[in-house]
Design a protein around this motif. Structure first.
Motif, mmCIF file in Angstrom:
data_model
loop_
_atom_site.group_PDB
_atom_site.id
_atom_site.type_symbol
_atom_site.label_atom_id
_atom_site.label_comp_id
_atom_site.label_asym_id
_atom_site.label_seq_id
_atom_site.Cartn_x
_atom_site.Cartn_y
_atom_site.Cartn_z
ATOM 1 N N LYS A 1 0.718 -1.048 -0.122
ATOM 2 C CA LYS A 1 -0.012 0.004 -0.031
ATOM 3 C C LYS A 1 0.935 1.141 -0.002
ATOM 4 O O LYS A 1 0.437 2.222 0.507
ATOM 5 C CB LYS A 1 -0.778 0.128 1.305
ATOM 6 N N GLY A 2 2.008 1.271 -0.627
ATOM 7 C CA GLY A 2 2.909 2.230 -0.740
ATOM 8 C C GLY A 2 4.181 2.354 0.299
ATOM 9 O O GLY A 2 3.999 1.647 1.268
ATOM 10 N N PHE A 3 4.957 3.224 0.045
ATOM 11 C CA PHE A 3 6.224 3.294 1.082
ATOM 12 C C PHE A 3 5.928 3.840 2.445
ATOM 13 O O PHE A 3 6.442 3.332 3.255
ATOM 14 C CB PHE A 3 7.358 4.278 0.128
ATOM 15 N N ALA A 4 5.110 4.828 2.379
ATOM 16 C CA ALA A 4 4.776 5.606 3.779
ATOM 17 C C ALA A 4 4.003 4.573 4.631
ATOM 18 O O ALA A 4 4.445 4.170 5.803
ATOM 19 C CB ALA A 4 3.961 6.781 3.602
ATOM 20 N N ARG A 5 3.259 3.724 4.094
ATOM 21 C CA ARG A 5 2.636 2.528 4.631
ATOM 22 C C ARG A 5 3.509 1.417 5.201
ATOM 23 O O ARG A 5 3.270 0.756 6.124
ATOM 24 C CB ARG A 5 1.350 1.994 3.787
ATOM 25 N N GLN A 6 4.327 0.924 4.246
ATOM 26 C CA GLN A 6 5.315 0.051 4.566
ATOM 27 C C GLN A 6 5.899 0.417 5.913
ATOM 28 O O GLN A 6 6.459 -0.326 6.690
ATOM 29 C CB GLN A 6 6.396 -0.086 3.473
ATOM 30 N N CYS A 7 6.628 1.706 5.826
ATOM 31 C CA CYS A 7 7.263 2.224 7.158
ATOM 32 C C CYS A 7 6.486 1.805 8.315
ATOM 33 O O CYS A 7 6.694 1.713 9.362
ATOM 34 C CB CYS A 7 7.823 3.515 6.834
ATOM 35 N N LEU A 8 5.180 2.492 8.281
ATOM 36 C CA LEU A 8 4.386 2.285 9.371
ATOM 37 C C LEU A 8 4.132 0.787 9.951
ATOM 38 O O LEU A 8 3.979 0.631 10.926
ATOM 39 C CB LEU A 8 3.031 3.183 8.952
ATOM 40 N N ASN A 9 3.863 0.036 8.786
ATOM 41 C CA ASN A 9 3.661 -1.273 9.030
ATOM 42 C C ASN A 9 4.947 -1.854 9.829
ATOM 43 O O ASN A 9 4.735 -2.914 10.505
ATOM 44 C CB ASN A 9 3.405 -2.054 7.937
ATOM 45 N N LEU A 10 6.259 -1.526 9.456
ATOM 46 C CA LEU A 10 7.347 -1.939 10.093
ATOM 47 C C LEU A 10 7.322 -1.618 11.492
ATOM 48 O O LEU A 10 7.657 -2.307 12.224
ATOM 49 C CB LEU A 10 8.502 -1.472 9.536
ATOM 50 N N MET A 11 6.929 -0.253 11.890
ATOM 51 C CA MET A 11 7.112 0.259 13.117
ATOM 52 C C MET A 11 6.020 -0.601 14.004
ATOM 53 O O MET A 11 6.101 -1.025 15.091
ATOM 54 C CB MET A 11 6.522 1.607 13.187
ATOM 55 N N LEU A 12 4.723 -0.856 13.395
ATOM 56 C CA LEU A 12 3.586 -1.639 14.003
ATOM 57 C C LEU A 12 3.949 -3.010 14.359
ATOM 58 O O LEU A 12 3.785 -3.554 15.461
ATOM 59 C CB LEU A 12 2.385 -1.512 13.351
ATOM 60 N N THR A 13 4.704 -3.525 13.502
ATOM 61 C CA THR A 13 5.062 -5.108 13.685
ATOM 62 C C THR A 13 5.919 -4.963 14.758
ATOM 63 O O THR A 13 5.900 -6.028 15.697
ATOM 64 C CB THR A 13 5.626 -5.483 12.251
ATOM 65 N N MET A 14 6.679 -4.260 14.886
ATOM 66 C CA MET A 14 7.930 -4.397 16.018
ATOM 67 C C MET A 14 7.362 -4.000 17.256
ATOM 68 O O MET A 14 7.604 -4.432 18.132
ATOM 69 C CB MET A 14 9.168 -3.531 15.377
ATOM 70 N N LEU A 15 6.614 -2.944 17.240
ATOM 71 C CA LEU A 15 5.702 -2.666 18.477
ATOM 72 C C LEU A 15 5.078 -3.530 19.248
ATOM 73 O O LEU A 15 5.276 -3.930 20.283
ATOM 74 C CB LEU A 15 5.144 -1.502 18.164
ATOM 75 N N LEU A 16 4.425 -4.412 18.145
ATOM 76 C CA LEU A 16 3.551 -5.608 18.868
ATOM 77 C C LEU A 16 4.540 -6.646 19.192
ATOM 78 O O LEU A 16 4.547 -7.557 19.914
ATOM 79 C CB LEU A 16 2.522 -6.273 17.612
ATOM 80 N N GLY A 17 5.665 -6.811 18.276
ATOM 81 C CA GLY A 17 6.650 -7.771 18.549
ATOM 82 C C GLY A 17 7.256 -7.654 19.624
ATOM 83 O O GLY A 17 7.805 -8.562 20.637
ATOM 84 N N GLY A 18 7.369 -6.192 20.247
ATOM 85 C CA GLY A 18 7.974 -5.921 21.488
ATOM 86 C C GLY A 18 6.921 -6.326 22.758
ATOM 87 O O GLY A 18 7.483 -6.877 23.573
ATOM 88 N N LEU A 19 5.719 -6.005 22.512
ATOM 89 C CA LEU A 19 4.647 -6.171 23.371
ATOM 90 C C LEU A 19 4.455 -7.818 23.530
ATOM 91 O O LEU A 19 4.077 -8.318 24.787
ATOM 92 C CB LEU A 19 3.494 -5.780 23.105
ATOM 93 N N TRP A 20 4.814 -8.624 22.432
ATOM 94 C CA TRP A 20 4.830 -10.053 22.598
ATOM 95 C C TRP A 20 5.546 -10.374 23.686
ATOM 96 O O TRP A 20 5.273 -11.573 24.465
ATOM 97 C CB TRP A 20 4.941 -10.575 21.293
ATOM 98 N N HIS A 21 6.586 -9.778 23.644
ATOM 99 C CA HIS A 21 7.685 -10.512 24.889
ATOM 100 C C HIS A 21 7.332 -10.100 26.405
ATOM 101 O O HIS A 21 7.840 -10.788 27.361
ATOM 102 C CB HIS A 21 9.178 -9.631 24.674
ATOM 103 N N GLY A 22 6.246 -9.151 26.474
ATOM 104 C CA GLY A 22 5.910 -9.039 27.931
ATOM 105 C C GLY A 22 5.144 -7.852 28.010
ATOM 106 O O GLY A 22 5.208 -6.872 27.266
ATOM 107 N N ALA A 23 4.409 -7.913 29.233
ATOM 108 C CA ALA A 23 3.499 -6.561 29.464
ATOM 109 C C ALA A 23 4.185 -5.464 30.205
ATOM 110 O O ALA A 23 4.096 -5.263 31.277
ATOM 111 C CB ALA A 23 2.399 -6.950 30.402
ATOM 112 N N LYS A 24 5.280 -4.855 29.410
ATOM 113 C CA LYS A 24 6.166 -3.874 30.185
ATOM 114 C C LYS A 24 6.220 -2.593 29.005
ATOM 115 O O LYS A 24 6.343 -3.048 28.067
ATOM 116 C CB LYS A 24 7.385 -4.377 30.724
ATOM 117 N N TRP A 25 6.355 -1.564 29.496
ATOM 118 C CA TRP A 25 6.767 -0.462 28.537
ATOM 119 C C TRP A 25 8.353 -0.556 27.984
ATOM 120 O O TRP A 25 8.579 -0.192 26.657
ATOM 121 C CB TRP A 25 6.320 1.048 29.068
#
Length: 471
Positions: free
Chosen positions: A308-332
């Motif tokens: 869905k475009g380059f800007a959306r790709q960068c946003l998707n990378l950020m969302l993926t890694m934020l959720l990947g971080g949250l997957w590791h545990g319930a801590k900020w």
């Protein structure tokens, strides 16, 4: 039940003997493996074996409904898949994130002037829940996409309960393991020799390197960063980078080796990650089963990847890694760790697009050093007890000091050795296994046993739980 313990060694010898004795009947073999897996998991807490069984039933039933409706409308099949995935997420969310979200809700209400005493139950986190729920979700997605036909209840339950990968990965997909359950496996010299090499190497990394760095350097410094000098803080940051690699890759190596001795193949999970030349390259080498899961099912499957475009790709990378971080545990701190990785991954894509043609790429050595230190900065957030503790840690690093209270010559040697193993030939283990396979079976076993005893004499008192048990 920890892998590098006498208890597990005896357990595995019994399982190995019984399972291969019953190899004439593949169904009985799988039943025995399933019971052994429940015993393995139940050694931690028998109450949660029911959760394991319930999760398997949820995913088996959802997959059957998806397949039964494969000629129906796409909307109906997708709704069934979403319902099954939602069931997995509810299990994961309750046990892993209930307390975190209640605390955050309480803080928000207090900030808004509506202070309330919210009910907060003490929820015990089942070991390995993140791994077996991710396996269940990928199984449903694969059946929905018709990449995989639904399997029998016994096979699905064994897929999610199989003890080598149950509590800390690798995340073995149904498409990798279910076809192997179709027929009785054979035990060959190649699988035995490679399995023994991986088990011994994993035992050494965990019991000697990771455990000593944890108890002798990393844990004391991260427990109270303010009380330690700049040298201690820097050394502990490097020490944790080596510790978490040796700890987690050791579990993966031992899991792959144990599965091989039982006749099954698991995918590679680590490939010398600290020699990566970019963060994208790092995630091709680190926890490969998780990074590929996030890529295939979240980044591409759910978010659309780069479609869905380059800007959306960068946003998707950020969302993926934020959720990947949250997957590791319930801590900020985990969310910040994921955000750091997502931000750098997006910046790498942006730079690749904007970099002038005439500008050469960084020399490989410099690219490795920069990537490694970005990863180390992330590990400080990952390991810190809180955001304030992480900030205090960085302040301590910036404070000039020369004294050290906990850094020892042994810790320095282990850190250097842990980094050096990233630059040995990639196929060294395979070469050792090829030499080992030339020995008679009794000599192969004797040599492995003697090597394990040598490693046992080298290790220090006690064995700390694997880091990824908490995830």
């Amino acid at each position: 039940m920890l892998f590098p313990t006498l208890t597990f060694g005896l357990f595995f010898l019994v399982v190995f003997t019984v399972v291969w004795a019953a190899n004439g009947s593949n169904e009985w073999r799988k039943i025995l493996l399933l019971v052994a897996s429940w015993v393995f998991y139940g050694a931690w807490d028998w109450r949660f074996v029911a959760l394991l069984i319930g999760s398997a039933l949820l995913n088996w039933g959802s997959a059957e409904l998806i397949w039964y409706n494969r000629d129906a409308s796409a909307g109906r099949r997708r709704a069934i898949m979403i319902a099954g995935i939602a069931g997995n997420l509810l299990i994961l969310g309750f046990f892993k994130y209930y307390g975190f979200f209640v605390e955050q809700l309480g803080d928000l209400l207090q900030m808004a002037g509506f202070a309330r005493d919210l009910p907060l139950m003490q929820v015990v986190l089942p070991v390995g829940i993140s791994f077996f729920t991710f396996q269940g979700m990928s199984y449903l997605a694969d059946v929905h996409a018709e990449r995989l036909a639904p399997a029998k209840l016994l096979d699905v339950t064994l897929l999610m309960s199989f003890f080598p990968h149950l509590v800390a990965g690798p995340i073995v997909r149904g498409s990798d393991l279910l076809p192997q359950f179709a027929d009785s496996p054979r035990l060959t010299r190649d699988t035995v020799s490679m399995g023994l090499v991986l088990i011994v190497w994993g035992l050494f990394k965990k019991a000697v390197i990771a455990s000593e760095l944890s108890t002798g350097l990393v844990d004391p410094v991260f427990f109270d960063p303010v009380a330690h000098s700049q040298i201690d803080l820097i050394a502990a940051a490097y020490g944790y980078a080596v510790q978490i690699y040796c700890d987690f890759s050791a579990y993966s190596d031992m899991a792959i080796g144990i599965a091989a001795l039982l006749g099954y193949r698991f995918p590679l999970n680590f490939n010398q990650p600290y020699r990566a030349v970019s963060l994208q390259d790092f995630w091709r080498r680190w926890h490969i089963s998780l990074s590929s899961w996030l890529r295939d099912y979240l980044y591409i499957g759910a978010l659309g990847g780069s479609r869905k475009g380059f800007a959306r790709q960068c946003l998707n990378l950020m969302l993926t890694m934020l959720l990947g971080g949250l997957w590791h545990g319930a801590k900020w701190t985990f969310v910040i760790w994921g955000g750091l990785h997502g931000g750098v991954l997006a910046l790498e894509r942006i730079w690749e697009r904007l970099r002038p043609r005439w500008m050469p790429r960084l020399p490989r050595v410099l690219a490795i050093l920069i990537t490694f230190h970005i990863v180390v900065v992330g590990w400080i957030f990952f390991r810190a007890e809180s955001f304030d503790a992480a900030i205090g840690y960085f302040r301590g690093i910036a404070t000039i000091g020369v004294t050290s209270s906990v850094l020892t010559p042994l810790a320095c040697v282990l850190i250097l050795f842990g980094m050096a193993i990233h630059f040995v030939p990639v196929n060294l283990g395979q070469k050792l296994a090829l030499r080992l396979r030339l020995l008679p079976v009794w000599a192969m076993g004797l040599l492995a046993g003697v090597t394990i005893l040598i490693v046992d004499t080298m290790r220090f008192e006690g064995v700390a739980p694997f880091i990824y048990y908490q995830f």
